[in-house]
Scaffold this motif. Structure first.
Motif, short mmCIF file in Angstrom:
data_model
loop_
_atom_site.label_atom_id
_atom_site.label_comp_id
_atom_site.label_asym_id
_atom_site.label_seq_id
_atom_site.Cartn_x
_atom_site.Cartn_y
_atom_site.Cartn_z
N TYR A 181 2.98 2.92 62.87
CA TYR A 181 3.91 3.26 63.94
C TYR A 181 4.09 2.01 64.80
O TYR A 181 3.26 1.70 65.65
N MET A 200 -1.69 5.37 62.17
CA MET A 200 -1.55 6.79 62.43
C MET A 200 -2.31 7.63 61.41
O MET A 200 -2.47 7.27 60.25
N PRO A 205 -2.67 8.48 66.77
CA PRO A 205 -3.02 7.09 66.54
C PRO A 205 -4.53 6.93 66.48
O PRO A 205 -5.26 7.39 67.36
#
Length: 293
Positions: A181, A200, A205
């Motif tokens: 991401y 991720m 996260p």
């Protein structure tokens, strides 16, 4: 929008009824603020109130005087970053914001803030949301985007090299063993680009990554590490990465040989928090060394 001096003292402040997402400075030192204008609209067919976002681009001069107020009235768009474009125009990367997914958009404004062009790049399988944009030369741009595959619910990073006429020159999707991401992109002094983002696991996260790519958008090197926290930036808000290539750093070390033919080497020297120690040119077996402060 706050402007401070280098000591952090407030110089001027402008209140705006908008959601700002990014700042940039044009060639004339004017300040560009990109984001969205939020309001609520009544859906009379269903008798409900729904949120409404439209792209908003504001321009201020260095003293805080408003110079431009660009507003895209299409439902439901969000702007991410605005940069100068040829002919005195401005280009904004953004996306639409519908329940069924996102399409990447490029918005072209004239110097008065009137929308000249809005082009979408739809993807029937993936949603593509821009995260950052940088200018390459006078008229080309690089867009950093996150791509979500709606079938597998997996994130991937995507870079797109475009021209000011909105024609995609090249785009690359990066496939690694972990989901990426992205957040920010910065050019480096050697003509390459550093990209930072989150690793991720589904929608959470769990770490960070930094990827360096070359001018052909090919991977150069990558670093990633897991967080040592319960969670960090769990809402995936943007964080920044800055380049230290041109920072005013005074070199204090001695001349070092990075690849000695035989012997030990230590880097950096002098050191403060850590050192890298290595040796080369020795046969297999036990090697002992000592070093002193």
């Amino acid at each position: 929008v706050y402007r401070t001096d280098k000591s952090g003292n407030l110089v001027w402040l402008s209140h705006q009824r908008n959601l700002p997402l990014n700042l940039s400075v044009d060639d004339s030192d004017n300040i560009l603020v990109t984001g969205s204008f939020y309001s609520q609209q009544v859906d009379y067919d269903f008798g409900i109130t729904i949120p409404y976002n439209s792209v908003k681009v504001l321009k201020f001069d260095s003293s805080g005087k408003p110079l431009m107020n660009g507003n895209n009235t299409d439902f439901d768009n969000i702007g991410r970053q605005t940069l100068p474009a040829p002919g005195g125009n401005y280009i904004t990367c953004g996306s639409d914001y519908f329940d069924y997914g996102y399409d990447l958009h490029l918005f072209i404004w004239n110097y008065k803030g009137l929308l000249v062009h809005n082009v979408a790049f739809p993807d029937s399988i993936n949603t593509t949301s821009p995260m950052d944009m940088i200018r390459i030369g006078d008229s080309d741009y690089m867009v950093l985007a996150v791509q979500l595959n709606q079938n597998s619910i997996s994130y991937r990073m995507k870079t797109i090299k475009i021209g000011h006429d909105t024609i995609i020159q090249k785009d690359t999707v990066y496939n690694y063993s972990f989901m990426m991401y992205p957040s920010t992109m910065r050019p480096t002094s050697d003509g390459k680009y550093i990209i930072a983002g989150s690793v991720m696991n589904n929608n959470d996260p769990i770490g960070i990554y930094m990827l360096k790519i070359n001018s052909q958008l090919e991977p150069d090197s990558i670093y990633n590490a897991k967080y040592n926290y319960d969670y960090l930036c769990s809402n995936m808000q943007d964080t920044g990465t800055v380049s230290l290539d041109n920072a005013p750093v005074k070199y204090l070390g001695i001349e070092e040989n990075a690849e000695p033919s035989e012997g030990f080497f230590i880097y950096p020297n002098p050191a403060k928090d850590f050192v890298d120690i290595g040796c080369s040119g020795f046969s297999r077996g036990l090697v002992q060394f000592s070093f002193f402060n």
